[in-house]
Design an enzyme around this catalytic site. Structure first.
Site, PDB file in Angstrom:
ATOM      1  N   ARG A 104      -2.503 -25.412   4.975  1.00 25.45           N
ATOM      2  CA  ARG A 104      -1.538 -25.028   5.992  1.00 25.45           C
ATOM      3  C   ARG A 104      -1.606 -26.060   7.113  1.00 25.45           C
ATOM      4  NH1 ARG A 104      -1.565 -19.377   9.273  1.00 25.45           N
ATOM      5  NH2 ARG A 104      -3.330 -20.344  10.294  1.00 25.45           N
ATOM      6  N   THR A 108       2.434 -26.815  12.416  1.00 27.80           N
ATOM      7  CA  THR A 108       3.663 -26.097  12.033  1.00 27.80           C
ATOM      8  C   THR A 108       3.369 -24.790  11.291  1.00 27.80           C
ATOM      9  OG1 THR A 108       3.786 -27.152   9.876  1.00 27.80           O
ATOM     10  CG2 THR A 108       4.823 -28.314  11.716  1.00 27.80           C
ATOM     11  N   ASP A 200     -11.363 -18.804  10.199  1.00 26.60           N
ATOM     12  CA  ASP A 200     -10.844 -19.630   9.098  1.00 26.60           C
ATOM     13  C   ASP A 200     -11.703 -19.399   7.859  1.00 26.60           C
ATOM     14  OD1 ASP A 200     -10.566 -21.912   7.298  1.00 26.60           O
ATOM     15  OD2 ASP A 200      -9.256 -22.703   8.856  1.00 26.60           O
ATOM     16  N   ASP A 203     -13.180 -22.581   5.991  1.00 26.65           N
ATOM     17  CA  ASP A 203     -14.274 -23.219   6.732  1.00 26.65           C
ATOM     18  C   ASP A 203     -15.532 -22.366   6.698  1.00 26.65           C
ATOM     19  OD1 ASP A 203     -12.887 -25.502   7.394  1.00 26.65           O
ATOM     20  OD2 ASP A 203     -12.164 -24.713   9.307  1.00 26.65           O
TER      21      ASP A 203
HETATM   22  O1  LIG Z   1      -0.457 -16.958   5.238  1.00 23.09           O
HETATM   23  P1  LIG Z   1      -0.612 -18.339   5.766  1.00 23.09           P
HETATM   24  O2  LIG Z   1      -0.104 -18.483   7.168  1.00 23.09           O
HETATM   25  O3  LIG Z   1      -0.048 -19.398   4.851  1.00 23.09           O
HETATM   26  O4  LIG Z   1      -2.177 -18.610   5.937  1.00 23.09           O
HETATM   27  C1  LIG Z   1      -3.102 -18.286   4.957  1.00 23.09           C
HETATM   28  C2  LIG Z   1      -3.691 -19.514   4.348  1.00 23.09           C
HETATM   29  O5  LIG Z   1      -4.472 -20.234   5.305  1.00 23.09           O
HETATM   30  C3  LIG Z   1      -5.782 -20.462   4.773  1.00 23.09           C
HETATM   31  O6  LIG Z   1      -5.852 -21.641   4.071  1.00 23.09           O
HETATM   32  P2  LIG Z   1      -5.977 -23.085   4.764  1.00 23.09           P
HETATM   33  O7  LIG Z   1      -4.660 -23.724   4.922  1.00 23.09           O
HETATM   34  O8  LIG Z   1      -6.835 -22.978   5.975  1.00 23.09           O
HETATM   35  O9  LIG Z   1      -6.717 -23.937   3.639  1.00 23.09           O
HETATM   36  P3  LIG Z   1      -8.245 -23.830   3.141  1.00 23.09           P
HETATM   37  O10 LIG Z   1      -8.337 -22.596   2.288  1.00 23.09           O
HETATM   38  O11 LIG Z   1      -8.425 -25.093   2.374  1.00 23.09           O
HETATM   39  O12 LIG Z   1      -9.119 -23.754   4.346  1.00 23.09           O
HETATM   40  C4  LIG Z   1      -5.972 -19.255   3.868  1.00 23.09           C
HETATM   41  O13 LIG Z   1      -7.001 -19.430   2.945  1.00 23.09           O
HETATM   42  C5  LIG Z   1      -4.620 -19.117   3.229  1.00 23.09           C
HETATM   43  O14 LIG Z   1      -4.415 -19.935   2.101  1.00 23.09           O
HETATM   44  O1  LIG Z   2      -6.807 -15.983  10.322  1.00 22.24           O
HETATM   45  C1  LIG Z   2      -6.554 -16.836   9.442  1.00 22.24           C
HETATM   46  C2  LIG Z   2      -5.244 -17.249   9.161  1.00 22.24           C
HETATM   47  C3  LIG Z   2      -5.042 -18.171   8.181  1.00 22.24           C
HETATM   48  N1  LIG Z   2      -6.100 -18.672   7.504  1.00 22.24           N
HETATM   49  C4  LIG Z   2      -7.368 -18.289   7.761  1.00 22.24           C
HETATM   50  O2  LIG Z   2      -8.306 -18.748   7.120  1.00 22.24           O
HETATM   51  N2  LIG Z   2      -7.560 -17.381   8.738  1.00 22.24           N
HETATM   52 MG   LIG Z   3      -8.743 -22.963   6.017  1.00 22.98          MG
END
Ligand SMILES: O=P(O)(O)OC[C@H]1O[C@H](OP(=O)(O)OP(=O)(O)O)[C@H](O)[C@@H]1O
Ligand SMILES: O=c1cc[nH]c(=O)[nH]1
Ligand SMILES: [Mg+2]
Length: 209
Positions: A104, A108, A200, A203
């Protein structure tokens, strides 16, 4: 409209509280996400069809139940979805695993796809798309778009924490998809994080912050 279910079993609530705490470290976070996924899989598989087969016990011939119907594929949304795969595999060990890589954009909040690798027969499988977080819904919607483009039609989405905004967006984009979550939280903050949430998930699982 697909089903929307909060799986609010006491064990699930207890474990979710453990990983919400900011002091929870990577080791415990990973272990508890795994346990939560297994407990959720138990509930999600409740409607799996069964059929009768004849078997022989040491005592006599008998007709008993066995799983029937579609085979399962688990589809984690990378990275954070990876944390839920092993827990589900403990209950459904023959499931195949497909991967959808999305991140994500922090500004944006738009998702970007960087990897897709699916089993060949996803069109004939029950797919469990897994990601701990359903925030705006953008990532779940894009992952499911990508699966439907490849022929998938039987899809459930499984997350640990969801925001009302994401649930609504996912239901509108994919009304055929059942959504399961361990908690429906309050709202998204201005940075797109779920409140109260757990931060997150990627992370915290992988220790990258
Ligand atoms: O519903 P949304 O607004 O799309 O957000 C949710 C997404 O955000 C996080 O991923 P992230 O982009 O942080 O990637 P990661 O899992 O690699 O940390 C989470 O694991 C979802 O995939
Ligand atoms: O709260 C949140 C939203 C999006 N992705 C995450 O990992 N945590
Ligand atoms: Mg993430």
């Amino acid at each position: 409209m697909g089903k929307f279910q909060v799986i609010d079993h006491p064990l699930i609530q207890h474990k979710l509280t453990i990983i919400r705490e900011k002091e929870c470290g990577t080791k415990v976070f990973r272990e508890v996400v795994d346990e939560l996924a297994m407990l959720m899989a138990y509930e999600i598989s409740r409607d799996m069809p069964t059929e009768n087969i004849e078997i022989e016990t040491p005592i006599q011939l008998t007709t008993q139940k066995t799983l029937a119907g579609k085979k399962v594929a688990i589809v984690p949304i990378l990275r954070a979805g990876l944390g839920m795969v092993d827990g589900i595999l403990q209950l459904i060990p023959a499931a195949k695993v497909g991967h959808v890589g999305l991140y994500r954009d922090e500004e944006t909040l738009e998702p970007h796809e960087y990897f897709v690798k699916m089993p060949e027969d996803i069109d004939s499988r029950q797919l469990l798309v897994v990601d701990p977080m359903l925030a705006t819904g953008g990532s779940a919607i894009m992952a499911i778009d990508s699966l439907k483009k490849r022929g998938a039609s039987n899809i459930k989405f499984v997350c640990i924490v969801s925001a009302p905004e994401g649930v609504k967006a996912l239901q509108e984009a994919h009304p055929d998809v059942d959504i399961y979550t361990a908690a429906l939280d309050d709202y998204l903050n201005e940075d797109g994080y779920i409140v109260p949430g757990l931060g997150d998930a990627g992370d915290r699982l992988f220790g990258t912050k």
